[in-house]
Design a protein around this motif. Structure first.
Motif, PDB file in Angstrom:
ATOM      1  N   GLY A  14       0.816  -1.204   0.000  1.00 30.45           N
ATOM      2  CA  GLY A  14       0.000   0.000   0.000  1.00 30.45           C
ATOM      3  C   GLY A  14       0.850   1.254   0.000  1.00 30.45           C
ATOM      4  N   ALA A  15       0.228   2.369   0.343  1.00 27.13           N
ATOM      5  CA  ALA A  15       0.911   3.655   0.237  1.00 27.13           C
ATOM      6  C   ALA A  15       1.986   3.842   1.308  1.00 27.13           C
ATOM      7  N   PHE A  16       1.864   3.163   2.447  1.00 28.88           N
ATOM      8  CA  PHE A  16       2.742   3.479   3.578  1.00 28.88           C
ATOM      9  C   PHE A  16       3.746   2.379   3.917  1.00 28.88           C
ATOM     10  N   GLN A  17       3.587   1.186   3.353  1.00 30.43           N
ATOM     11  CA  GLN A  17       4.474   0.098   3.721  1.00 30.43           C
ATOM     12  C   GLN A  17       5.860   0.270   3.106  1.00 30.43           C
ATOM     13  N   ASN A  18       6.873  -0.135   3.862  1.00 30.95           N
ATOM     14  CA  ASN A  18       8.192  -0.295   3.287  1.00 30.95           C
ATOM     15  C   ASN A  18       8.556  -1.776   3.349  1.00 30.95           C
ATOM     16  N   PHE A  19       9.678  -2.145   2.763  1.00 31.56           N
ATOM     17  CA  PHE A  19      10.012  -3.568   2.705  1.00 31.56           C
ATOM     18  C   PHE A  19      10.130  -4.183   4.094  1.00 31.56           C
ATOM     19  N   ASN A  20      10.584  -3.376   5.050  1.00 32.45           N
ATOM     20  CA  ASN A  20      10.729  -3.888   6.413  1.00 32.45           C
ATOM     21  C   ASN A  20       9.384  -4.267   7.019  1.00 32.45           C
ATOM     22  N   SER A  21       8.281  -3.682   6.487  1.00 38.86           N
ATOM     23  CA  SER A  21       6.944  -4.017   6.979  1.00 38.86           C
ATOM     24  C   SER A  21       6.615  -5.488   6.780  1.00 38.86           C
ATOM     25  N   TYR A  22       7.289  -6.116   5.820  1.00 43.49           N
ATOM     26  CA  TYR A  22       6.968  -7.510   5.474  1.00 43.49           C
ATOM     27  C   TYR A  22       7.948  -8.509   6.091  1.00 43.49           C
TER      28      TYR A  22
ATOM     29  N   SER B 175       2.722 -15.214  -9.214  1.00 44.11           N
ATOM     30  CA  SER B 175       1.521 -14.987  -8.415  1.00 44.11           C
ATOM     31  C   SER B 175       1.652 -13.580  -7.849  1.00 44.11           C
ATOM     32  N   VAL B 176       0.529 -12.881  -7.733  1.00 40.46           N
ATOM     33  CA  VAL B 176       0.569 -11.459  -7.356  1.00 40.46           C
ATOM     34  C   VAL B 176      -0.245 -11.233  -6.096  1.00 40.46           C
ATOM     35  N   MET B 177       0.325 -10.481  -5.143  1.00 36.23           N
ATOM     36  CA  MET B 177      -0.388 -10.040  -3.943  1.00 36.23           C
ATOM     37  C   MET B 177      -0.426  -8.519  -3.940  1.00 36.23           C
ATOM     38  N   GLY B 178      -1.643  -7.960  -3.885  1.00 38.37           N
ATOM     39  CA  GLY B 178      -1.787  -6.511  -3.800  1.00 38.37           C
ATOM     40  C   GLY B 178      -2.655  -6.146  -2.618  1.00 38.37           C
ATOM     41  N   MET B 179      -2.187  -5.192  -1.817  1.00 37.40           N
ATOM     42  CA  MET B 179      -2.921  -4.779  -0.627  1.00 37.40           C
ATOM     43  C   MET B 179      -3.189  -3.286  -0.660  1.00 37.40           C
ATOM     44  N   SER B 180      -4.446  -2.910  -0.367  1.00 37.64           N
ATOM     45  CA  SER B 180      -4.855  -1.509  -0.330  1.00 37.64           C
ATOM     46  C   SER B 180      -4.547  -0.847  -1.675  1.00 37.64           C
ATOM     47  N   LEU B 181      -3.756   0.215  -1.708  1.00 39.06           N
ATOM     48  CA  LEU B 181      -3.412   0.860  -2.973  1.00 39.06           C
ATOM     49  C   LEU B 181      -2.774  -0.133  -3.939  1.00 39.06           C
ATOM     50  N   GLY B 182      -1.973  -1.048  -3.408  1.00 34.30           N
ATOM     51  CA  GLY B 182      -1.322  -2.058  -4.242  1.00 34.30           C
ATOM     52  C   GLY B 182      -2.301  -2.979  -4.933  1.00 34.30           C
ATOM     53  N   SER B 183      -3.495  -3.150  -4.356  1.00 38.44           N
ATOM     54  CA  SER B 183      -4.488  -4.029  -4.979  1.00 38.44           C
ATOM     55  C   SER B 183      -4.976  -3.445  -6.308  1.00 38.44           C
ATOM     56  N   VAL B 184      -5.021  -2.120  -6.403  1.00 38.01           N
ATOM     57  CA  VAL B 184      -5.468  -1.466  -7.640  1.00 38.01           C
ATOM     58  C   VAL B 184      -4.421  -1.667  -8.733  1.00 38.01           C
ATOM     59  N   VAL B 185      -3.139  -1.492  -8.383  1.00 34.58           N
ATOM     60  CA  VAL B 185      -2.061  -1.731  -9.346  1.00 34.58           C
ATOM     61  C   VAL B 185      -2.083  -3.191  -9.793  1.00 34.58           C
ATOM     62  N   ALA B 186      -2.272  -4.102  -8.847  1.00 32.32           N
ATOM     63  CA  ALA B 186      -2.296  -5.530  -9.163  1.00 32.32           C
ATOM     64  C   ALA B 186      -3.440  -5.876 -10.112  1.00 32.32           C
ATOM     65  N   ALA B 187      -4.622  -5.304  -9.860  1.00 31.45           N
ATOM     66  CA  ALA B 187      -5.776  -5.596 -10.704  1.00 31.45           C
ATOM     67  C   ALA B 187      -5.557  -5.103 -12.136  1.00 31.45           C
ATOM     68  N   HIS B 188      -4.973  -3.917 -12.283  1.00 28.38           N
ATOM     69  CA  HIS B 188      -4.662  -3.415 -13.625  1.00 28.38           C
ATOM     70  C   HIS B 188      -3.598  -4.279 -14.303  1.00 28.38           C
ATOM     71  N   PHE B 189      -2.631  -4.737 -13.530  1.00 28.84           N
ATOM     72  CA  PHE B 189      -1.604  -5.622 -14.086  1.00 28.84           C
ATOM     73  C   PHE B 189      -2.226  -6.905 -14.636  1.00 28.84           C
ATOM     74  N   ALA B 190      -3.166  -7.478 -13.890  1.00 28.44           N
ATOM     75  CA  ALA B 190      -3.824  -8.707 -14.332  1.00 28.44           C
ATOM     76  C   ALA B 190      -4.617  -8.482 -15.618  1.00 28.44           C
ATOM     77  N   GLU B 191      -5.192  -7.293 -15.765  1.00 29.39           N
ATOM     78  CA  GLU B 191      -5.930  -6.984 -16.988  1.00 29.39           C
ATOM     79  C   GLU B 191      -4.982  -6.817 -18.178  1.00 29.39           C
ATOM     80  N   GLN B 192      -3.822  -6.196 -17.926  1.00 29.50           N
ATOM     81  CA  GLN B 192      -2.884  -5.924 -19.008  1.00 29.50           C
ATOM     82  C   GLN B 192      -2.112  -7.162 -19.442  1.00 29.50           C
ATOM     83  N   ARG B 193      -1.762  -8.033 -18.493  1.00 31.58           N
ATOM     84  CA  ARG B 193      -0.905  -9.186 -18.789  1.00 31.58           C
ATOM     85  C   ARG B 193      -1.449 -10.457 -18.125  1.00 31.58           C
ATOM     86  N   PRO B 194      -2.640 -10.877 -18.531  1.00 32.81           N
ATOM     87  CA  PRO B 194      -3.257 -12.042 -17.873  1.00 32.81           C
ATOM     88  C   PRO B 194      -2.428 -13.320 -17.997  1.00 32.81           C
TER      89      PRO B 194
END
Length: 440
Positions: free
Chosen positions: A64-72, A133-152
């Motif tokens: 999402g908008a606020f996570q950094n890599f350390n968040s994971y 495989s793609v995981m998108g959370m919050s803002l990242g979910s919107v990017v992920a959904a567009h990615f799936a549409e562009q490159r199924p």
């Protein structure tokens, strides 16, 4: 090109997992992110694997908008049983601080969310990665959904959490208000507002978000640097310009916190119902940030799904059928009547007041009827400058309002949460009203 040449070309373009992924160790998140430059834009990423699943399909995580890599740091270990993990931050997202293109100087604000997803697709091609495989959370979910549409063809499975197909007017007002608070330099209010919108304070007794996590989250917002403020503005405006989020045709798990008050559970379910190959589940006793409140259950759900398992057996998760999803309650928190419902609203910068009747109320908003029809029109003009006055056993207090709908003399209002103290006072007031009704 003959078959030998084709095989050689394929070998040159396919990613070698041994070369691309770093084997996981406890200090891996202390290392700086790797960088890849594309037409003046910087992509930051980490690629981590466990030896046992090094050759499985990689899982790419778009935060999402606020996570950094350390968040994971405490999340990826549960995913390694499915495959290697790639963490990616596109320009101005996550911890990627790039605001301007290195070559042209153009602002990252020109990059819409579909542009970012296309950039990720080009990066995967450059890396030689042919399936993810793609995981998108919050803002990242919107990017992920567009990615799936562009490159199924690139997507094996997807997980989307905190997603909705279209943005509702009240949600847009909340984002706009947070932007205005930041632009006015009211950073303490801004930080508290972001937390109060993302974390469902009406259900803290269920989500059990730790005070430490809440305090650190608040400090992160309130202490934004000028670059971080610009990034927040860019990402907010990207979302405000968003018209619709495409539904993936690939296998997808849509998940939401049971008490998500930011992207409501029914909105996540509505999005899932548009997907032909979907599964849907609520994460029990969590809101918009289940990865902070129910990390074990959230990651167990994701890893089970990504490995092709049965999510109905995951502890702390509520899977739902299509029929159940159609019957979901649209409102996250029930509204209640109040005792002594006559009160007033006042303008924060003038002497304008209006007597109102509270029709129903909850932690997030209120429906009122203005006594004087002429005053109703006047009050509605000041959609973010009015406050509602309430009274509890401690005395009078007020809470600022966002008026988002008017029908005759009735105003539907969102509470402009920007103070932990006032939020707790409102919670106390609502509990007091519930007790009075029970006694009656």
């Amino acid at each position: 090109m003959n078959s030998v040449a084709m095989d050689k070309a394929k070998q040159q373009t396919e990613m070698n997992p041994v070369d691309f992924f770093e084997l996981y160790h406890r200090d891996v998140f202390k290392q700086p992110a790797r960088e890849f430059w594309m037409d003046g834009w910087k992509i930051e990423y980490m690629a981590i694997a466990h030896p046992d699943t090094l050759y499985e399909t990689p899982i790419i995580i778009i935060g999402g908008a606020f996570q950094n890599f350390n968040s994971y740091k405490y999340c990826v270990e549960q995913l390694f049983k499915c495959g290697p993990v790639i963490l990616i931050d596109l320009p101005s997202m996550g911890s990627n601080q790039q605001i301007y293109n290195k070559d042209s100087g153009v602002s990252a604000a020109v990059l819409e969310l579909p542009d970012l997803s296309n950039m990720m697709g080009l990066w995967l091609k450059a890396m030689g990665i042919r399936k993810v495989s793609v995981m998108g959370m919050s803002l990242g979910s919107v990017v992920a959904a567009h990615f799936a549409e562009q490159r199924p063809a690139l997507v094996e499975r997807m997980v989307l959490m905190g997603v909705m197909q279209k943005t509702r007017p009240s949600w847009r007002m909340i984002l706009e208000e947070s932007l205005k608070l930041m632009q006015e330099g009211r950073m303490q209010e801004f930080g508290q507002a972001v937390i109060l919108y993302l974390v469902n304070h009406a259900k803290l007794d269920r989500t059990r978000m730790s005070p430490t996590a809440k305090r650190l989250f608040f400090q992160q917002m309130a202490e934004f640097t000028s670059t971080e403020q610009l990034r927040y503005e860019i990402n907010c405006n990207r979302l405000l310009r968003l018209q619709s989020v495409p539904a993936p045709t690939s296998k997808v798990l849509v998940a939401a916190g049971q008490y998500d008050s930011f992207t409501l559970p029914f909105e996540n379910a509505h999005f899932a119902l548009q997907c032909p190959n979907m599964e849907f589940a609520l994460i029990a006793n969590a809101d918009h940030v289940p990865q902070l409140q129910r990390r074990k259950e959230t990651m167990s759900l994701f890893s089970t799904y990504l490995s092709g398992g049965d999510i109905s057996h995951v502890e702390g998760v509520i899977p739902m059928s299509r029929a159940q999803m159609h019957l979901m309650e649209r409102r996250g928190e029930e509204r209640m009547k109040v005792v002594n419902s006559t009160t007033q609203m006042s303008h924060r910068h003038s002497d304008l007041t209006a007597q109102v009747e509270i029709i129903d109320i909850n932690f997030f908003g209120v429906l009122v009827e203005v006594k004087d029809a002429a005053k109703a029109q006047e009050v509605a003009r000041y959609s973010r400058d009015m406050a509602l006055h309430l009274q509890d056993e401690q005395g009078d207090f007020s809470i600022e309002c966002l008026i988002f709908e008017m029908k005759e003399r009735q105003l539907r209002i969102l509470f402009k949460h920007g103070s932990f103290v006032v939020a707790e006072r409102l919670q106390h007031y609502l509990a007091e009203q519930k007790a009075l009704q029970a006694d009656a």
